[in-house]
Motif scaffolding. Structure first.
Motif, PDB file in Angstrom:
ATOM      1  N   SER A  19       0.819  -1.227   0.000  1.00  0.00           N
ATOM      2  CA  SER A  19       0.000   0.000   0.000  1.00  0.00           C
ATOM      3  C   SER A  19       0.847   1.270   0.000  1.00  0.00           C
ATOM      4  O   SER A  19       0.346   2.354  -0.271  1.00  0.00           O
ATOM      5  N   THR A  20       2.163   1.151   0.298  1.00  0.00           N
ATOM      6  CA  THR A  20       3.009   2.354   0.342  1.00  0.00           C
ATOM      7  C   THR A  20       3.377   2.856  -1.054  1.00  0.00           C
ATOM      8  O   THR A  20       3.854   3.969  -1.207  1.00  0.00           O
ATOM      9  N   GLY A  21       3.191   2.005  -2.073  1.00  0.00           N
ATOM     10  CA  GLY A  21       3.556   2.402  -3.435  1.00  0.00           C
ATOM     11  C   GLY A  21       5.020   2.164  -3.760  1.00  0.00           C
ATOM     12  O   GLY A  21       5.455   2.378  -4.889  1.00  0.00           O
ATOM     13  N   VAL A  22       5.806   1.724  -2.783  1.00  0.00           N
ATOM     14  CA  VAL A  22       7.210   1.378  -3.074  1.00  0.00           C
ATOM     15  C   VAL A  22       7.175   0.123  -3.959  1.00  0.00           C
ATOM     16  O   VAL A  22       6.382  -0.792  -3.733  1.00  0.00           O
ATOM     17  N   ASP A  23       8.028   0.126  -4.991  1.00  0.00           N
ATOM     18  CA  ASP A  23       7.971  -0.936  -5.993  1.00  0.00           C
ATOM     19  C   ASP A  23       8.808  -2.143  -5.546  1.00  0.00           C
ATOM     20  O   ASP A  23      10.018  -2.188  -5.769  1.00  0.00           O
TER      21      ASP A  23
END
Ligand code: ATP
Length: 345
Positions: A27-31
């Protein structure tokens, strides 16, 4: 840029708490790219080895691993997958961030410290032998080297710098382990000279134990031996409520392994009752290690809010949420804060 991470779900409640943490990390958007690997009792059943070579190879490749708890086999001579992982990857230093979280079970509210301890040598791996034929007299010898302590203390000082902490306290055995203490203290004082912004202090374990209970807020980063580290971190975990809120990081020069400090909790396995807080916070420690401080802050502050509200938490904290619901709730808030632009990511 995609960051590959080895994931070991582990035994007991491991799969449930790790899956909850992965939902939050996503959910943090870190890939991230999750590389799923086996270890522990599950791996033993599947491939006849609690730590398959392929798992070690994966961690060597990614250099980062998030793992659930692993079952320790019964009986002498059976080394646990955790112990093997530490020695194969030379994970020389263990770090446990201990922080009071809001909630009903909290005994002391102003704890915010990191216990850094020796992970491979010292009292954890003594040379032991019987001195008689009846098994009633045992000799244990532990060894301490300046080189090993330079690595551990440097790890503590670097962690303090990276996370903007100001005080590093070296806790030693005092007169009960006089020569060992001398080696450790000399290594620490010599190294600390290179870390101008950090106050370095030295304290005997007996004094540290009293201070931890009477004035825990005076500690920031504590670096110490295996036995004192276990004891002080468990005392701090008791003061802040429970070990279910404590993540840990096992660091080597070439790989770092993150996970919860608690064990496999077989009584709760498969029931959706396990509290995933420690594993979610281990994910935040991992993000900080990877230089993703804003995402780590977002997870930390969201977990604090959810624990303070006390509505979407697991039964051990007085709530009714399942392990997965807890994770989904935290992830939902993280996603909303990001899309509101409250977060920088
Ligand atoms: P191990 O031998 O696997 O290292 P242990 O038996 O010393 O571990 P844990 O497995 O950590 O101890 O747990 C002891 C008890 O604490 C469990 O039986 C469970 O009731 C509780 N517990 C542990 N982890 C959790 C969790 N994540 N959520 C809720 N309760 C937990």
């Amino acid at each position: 840029m995609t960051t590959p991470v080895t994931i070991i779900k582990g035994d007991g409640v491991g799969a449930e708490v790790v899956e909850a943490a992965l939902v939050v990390l996503d959910s943090t958007g870190v890939d991230f790219e999750w590389e799923i690997a086996d270890a522990g009792a599950a791996a033993n059943i599947k491939v006849g080895d609690a730590l398959p070579d392929e798992t070690v190879r994966s961690i060597r490749r990614t250099r980062i691993c998030l793992k659930g708890p692993l079952e320790a086999p019964e009986g002498p001579g059976n080394r646990s997958a955790d112990a093997r992982l530490k020695s194969e990857l030379e994970l020389h230093t263990n770090l446990r961030p201990l922080r009071s979280y809001p909630g009903p079970k909290v005994a002391v509210r102003d704890i915010d410290l990191v216990v850094v301890r020796e992970n491979m040598d010292g009292e954890l791996a003594p040379f032991e032998r019987y001195l008689d034929h009846d098994g009633e007299v045992v000799q244990s010898v532990s060894s301490t080297t300046r080189a090993a302590w330079e690595r551990i203390i440097q790890c503590a000082l670097d962690f303090a710098l990276r996370t903007h902490r100001k005080v590093v306290t070296l806790v030693h055995g005092g007169n009960t382990l006089r020569l060992t203490s001398e080696v450790i203290v000399r290594a620490g004082c010599d190294l600390a000279r290179y870390y101008g912004g950090i106050r370095f202090e030295v304290m005997a374990a007996s004094e540290a134990a009293v201070n931890l209970v009477t004035s825990p807020a005076r500690f920031d980063v504590v670096v110490t031996t295996t036995a004192f580290g276990y004891t002080l971190s468990d005392v701090a975990a008791g003061l802040l409520g429970s070990l279910e809120l404590v993540p840990e990081m096992n660091a080597g020069d070439d790989a770092v392994v993150f996970g919860p400090a608690h064990g496999t909790a077989p009584d709760l396995a498969g029931k959706g009752l396990a509290n995933p807080t420690a594993t979610i916070l281990a994910g935040a420690v991992m993000l900080r290690h990877l230089g993703e401080a804003s995402s780590a802050d977002l997870i930390d502050s969201t977990v604090r809010t959810v624990l303070a509200e006390g509505k979407h938490v697991t039964a051990d904290l007085g709530g009714r949420a399942s392990t997965a619901e807890f994770g989904q709730h935290v992830a939902g808030i993280v996603r909303r804060l990001r899309s509101d632009g409250t977060s920088t990511r």
